[in-house]
Design a protein around this motif. Structure first.
Motif, short mmCIF file in Angstrom:
data_model
loop_
_atom_site.label_atom_id
_atom_site.label_comp_id
_atom_site.label_asym_id
_atom_site.label_seq_id
_atom_site.Cartn_x
_atom_site.Cartn_y
_atom_site.Cartn_z
N PHE A 360 0.82 -1.21 0.00
CA PHE A 360 0.00 0.00 0.00
C PHE A 360 0.86 1.26 0.00
CE2 PHE A 360 -2.14 -3.40 2.30
CZ PHE A 360 -3.27 -3.55 1.52
N VAL A 406 -8.91 1.58 -3.58
CA VAL A 406 -8.58 1.00 -2.27
C VAL A 406 -7.70 1.96 -1.49
CG1 VAL A 406 -7.38 -0.88 -1.10
CG2 VAL A 406 -8.84 -1.37 -3.07
N ILE A 410 -8.22 3.87 2.24
CA ILE A 410 -7.26 3.86 3.35
C ILE A 410 -6.97 5.28 3.81
CG2 ILE A 410 -4.88 3.30 3.98
CD1 ILE A 410 -5.02 0.92 2.12
N LEU A 461 -10.10 -5.43 3.10
CA LEU A 461 -8.77 -5.19 3.66
C LEU A 461 -8.55 -6.00 4.93
CD1 LEU A 461 -8.48 -1.32 3.15
CD2 LEU A 461 -7.10 -3.08 2.04
#
Length: 534
Positions: A360, A406, A410, A461
């Protein structure tokens, strides 16, 4: 300051490596000691006369540190119903002759647990029954308690050793609670202070001293802040001297494992070299000690400079030869180069953590390794040598649309956490009966504050990261070895992440674990209806 955190504290899989090597090197001596002890008095009934060289202290020392020659023989009458209970813990010290046959040393008895040795010229066991190692086995209504009754009204000194459990009157309990609350509120102390292990040890010691000397002035026990601050250096020197002996023995046995790491104090703008020591002693106890926090000078963090500072830090413990030590570190290029001449391993837990971080994380501009080593205050010393092969995108525009979605979720989750911390709405969340962000929805709605967070993305996640969390928790332990779990855990993780169906299967098998972690955001019962996201 150096301090000992024996048998507790934070540890990487390093503790596993040290313990593994130690058990390998010391198995033979363990087998010899236990086998001879178990056969005990059945080997020989011969005795050797006690002379001036066989003092209590010397016998006790040999039993503790020279277990190959000195053992404790069981009393052959210990199984007799009329035999005293003390013989469960006591036996007769013995020394092996040139043929390896134990010869009992006359007129002495020794404890099998702590090796305390007493003179034993008569058949009386009254003083043996008062030994501390027996107290944990006693029951309040045991017939053994009669041996404590004496005609004298004098209090036995053994009563001060082990604290007893009593039910205090409610008035005393309330008074203590009031004093604690007033102290915490007046001096602005954290509530967790009363749960601190050190605080409770001090309180227990004060109670024990009061039981021995009566109601005395607390100022005779507790010292001033200036006295305590000046005593730190004295105690540190004492602990360091004690550690020198332990580390020296561990180095000779080849069981010492050191975990060096560099970290930065961003406020003071200085760097430190932290070293954790893990080893198993000659009594097969696993130790994990935060050895030191050595100031790292304002120089480049090259492999050469790391070795120089590492040797300086270890010289205070009289460790000069690094070739007999096992090292565990991250995969930073500087550490890999610095430790390549020694027996060194990469930390599996650190590697897994980096893998998750890189999943990430995107570098807008990649750094050169030379720039990394020149930066004294960077926290990213663990740059992997093969990271460029793992990450082939350098700009947000190169990220696929779904992956970018995604990442945006986050970022929104981080914004939510930051907002809750800075806005001070925790009291309002508690009013709704919650203690975490999961109960913050109503409060945020009242404040007309919204965050673009999709529940399905967060669930995905959590589902992906839970196998990593479970494995990291098992590997990062300081009280038990974990090196044997590395290959098993990595293999299990590969299987779990091999397909989406396997990930759902893992989720079903670990349903109880998810419930214990209170992860109600995962709807496990509907796993069969979940479709794999792009």
């Amino acid at each position: 300051m150096d301090y000992n955190q024996s048998d507790q504290h934070t540890c990487e899989p390093s503790s596993s490596i040290s313990s593994s090597s130690t058990f390998t090197s010391s198995t033979s001596s363990l087998v010899t000691s236990t086998s001879s002890s178990s056969t005990g008095s059945g080997i020989s009934s011969s005795t050797v006369s006690s002379n001036e060289n066989d003092t209590r202290e010397k016998i006790q020392h040999h039993l503790k540190y020279n277990k190959t020659e000195y053992i404790i023989l069981d009393n052959p009458n210990s199984n007799n119903k009329k035999s005293s209970v003390c013989w469960r813990s006591f036996g007769f010290p013995a020394k092996r002759d040139i043929n390896g046959v134990p010869q009992k040393i006359k007129n002495f008895v020794s404890c099998k647990n702590c090796f305390t040795t007493y003179s034993y010229a008569s058949n009386s066991t009254t003083f043996l029954n008062k030994h501390n190692c027996l107290s944990s086995d006693r029951k309040p209504n045991s017939t053994l308690s009669s041996s404590y009754n004496t005609s004298s009204s004098q209090t036995l000194i053994t009563t001060y050793g082990q604290p007893k459990t009593v039910r205090l009157p409610d008035s005393h309990s309330k008074d203590m609670k009031d004093l604690l609350v007033r102290w915490i509120c007046k001096d602005m102390r954290p509530f967790a202070t009363v749960d601190d292990d050190g605080f409770r040890k001090i309180a227990q010691r004060c109670v024990s001293i009061g039981a021995q000397y009566g109601n005395i002035d607390i100022n005779q026990i507790l010292r001033s802040s200036s006295t305590i601050s000046s005593h730190i250096h004295e105690l540190a020197d004492t602990e360091r001297a004690r550690l020198k002996n332990l580390l020296s023995l561990a180095t000779k046995n080849g069981s010492l494992c050191l975990c060096p790491d560099l970290w930065t104090d961003s406020n003071r703008q200085c760097s430190y070299l932290g070293i954790t020591a893990s080893f198993v002693d000659d009594e097969y106890h696993l130790h994990n000690i935060d050895l030191c926090c050595h100031p790292f000078p304002n120089v480049r963090k090259t492999a050469e400079n790391i070795i120089i500072e590492l040797e300086k830090a270890l010289s205070r413990f009289e460790i000069f030869d690094l070739h007999g030590i096992t090292f565990v570190s991250d995969r930073g290029a500087n550490f890999l180069k610095a430790l390549k001449r020694f027996q060194a391993y990469s930390c599996a837990a650190h590697r897994l953590n980096n893998i998750v971080k890189r999943c990430f994380f995107v570098n807008e501009k990649s750094k050169k390794q030379d720039d990394l080593e020149e930066n004294v205050f960077t926290n990213d010393d663990e740059l992997e040598e093969d990271i460029e092969a793992l990450i082939d995108v350098t700009a947000l525009s190169d990220i696929p649309r779904k992956a970018l979605h995604v990442l945006q979720n986050i970022i929104e989750c981080k914004k939510l956490v930051k907002y809750v911390k800075k806005s001070g709405i925790n009291p309002e969340i508690k009013e709704y009966g919650g203690v975490s962000l999961k109960q913050s929805i109503n409060v945020l709605a009242n404040k007309k504050k919204t965050f673009a967070i999709e529940r399905e993305v967060v669930q995905g996640l959590i589902r992906l990261l839970l196998p990593f969390k479970e494995l990291l928790t098992k590997l990062q332990t300081s009280k038990t070895p974990s090196i044997h779990l590395v290959l098993i855990g990595i293999g299990s993780l590969r299987t779990t992440l091999s397909s989406f169906d396997m990930l759902l299967e893992y989720e079903k098998k670990n349903k109880i674990y998810f419930q214990e972690e209170n992860l109600d955001s995962l709807d496990i019962n509907s796993s069969n209806s979940i479709q794999e996201d792009e």
